[in-house]
Design a protein around this motif. Sequence first.
Motif, PDB file in Angstrom:
ATOM      1  N   ARG A 214      26.369 110.437  41.234  1.00  0.00           N
ATOM      2  CA  ARG A 214      26.978 111.512  40.450  1.00  0.00           C
ATOM      3  C   ARG A 214      28.399 111.076  40.118  1.00  0.00           C
ATOM      4  O   ARG A 214      29.221 110.878  41.013  1.00  0.00           O
ATOM      5  N   LEU A 215      28.711 110.939  38.821  1.00  0.00           N
ATOM      6  CA  LEU A 215      29.979 110.352  38.410  1.00  0.00           C
ATOM      7  C   LEU A 215      30.680 111.239  37.374  1.00  0.00           C
ATOM      8  O   LEU A 215      30.311 111.235  36.197  1.00  0.00           O
ATOM      9  N   PRO A 216      31.687 112.004  37.775  1.00  0.00           N
ATOM     10  CA  PRO A 216      32.461 112.800  36.811  1.00  0.00           C
ATOM     11  C   PRO A 216      33.329 111.898  35.938  1.00  0.00           C
ATOM     12  O   PRO A 216      33.792 110.843  36.379  1.00  0.00           O
ATOM     13  N   ILE A 217      33.544 112.315  34.701  1.00  0.00           N
ATOM     14  CA  ILE A 217      34.475 111.635  33.798  1.00  0.00           C
ATOM     15  C   ILE A 217      35.627 112.586  33.523  1.00  0.00           C
ATOM     16  O   ILE A 217      35.417 113.728  33.102  1.00  0.00           O
ATOM     17  N   ASN A 218      36.827 112.114  33.737  1.00  0.00           N
ATOM     18  CA  ASN A 218      37.997 112.981  33.643  1.00  0.00           C
ATOM     19  C   ASN A 218      38.482 113.101  32.197  1.00  0.00           C
ATOM     20  O   ASN A 218      39.543 112.589  31.824  1.00  0.00           O
ATOM     21  N   ILE A 219      37.688 113.784  31.362  1.00  0.00           N
ATOM     22  CA  ILE A 219      38.117 114.119  30.009  1.00  0.00           C
ATOM     23  C   ILE A 219      37.860 115.606  29.770  1.00  0.00           C
ATOM     24  O   ILE A 219      36.978 116.200  30.382  1.00  0.00           O
TER      25      ILE A 219
END
Length: 255
Positions: A231-236
Amino acid sequence: MMPAAARRLVGVLLTAAALLASGIPATALNVQPVIIDLLSSGRRTSTVLTLQNTFSTTVPVELTARRLDVVDGELRETDVEAEDLLVFPAQATVEPGQSQAFRIQWVGDPEIQASQHFFVTVAQLPVVLPENQNAIQVLYNFKVLVSVGAPGAVSALAVQSVAIETGEDGVGRPVLMVSNSGNTYGYVGKNRLTLVQRAPNGDEILRESWEPEQLQQLMGLGLVPSGATRRLPINIRLPQPNGAVTVELTPVQDR
């Protein structure tokens, strides 16, 4: 009432990540590299980790290695000590202005069928202070990510899904679920990523691409072990907290 010995020594433990927000100079101890890629056989079964002490005092340190597992999409350190990853020396005392080299070496199966992952912790140890001296000792603690793959093995990353998660600020941000069906680990952050968001009515409201260097600023390297799903969030910040998001990963040559 606190015993006299305890009053003289109060330890404050800081991880490398915490240093950036603490206001304490991060250059007092420097560990390089913090991400290590090894092979299970051949010339790349070992490497050197270097600790530089820019303190004005002697620093004792201890190194330990523990296995990592993926649990619920998250990379987590276990309590299992690594028997097949050698760290030498395990303890050292580094004089002011000096550096100490540590060897990190894979000593396990040379024909592993799946990638292996570890955290090597470089922990500064407390020192005994003189009698009647009260002080707070700030102890630095660095986590070095070590990954081991078989020579010739390849990763096979695939985006399984993309969700929009809304934070307390009401802003939507994308979260990827990325699987790896290959026989070694891969890094999402070493690809080019293209993201498209469509509003509930189908209109395209965002299309943007990031090269690996840019992507790593938003999500880190995004390690995905073989046979695992991360699970990989993208900080945008997405234009809207709803609608649909799609993501395409494109391998970049010579990365």
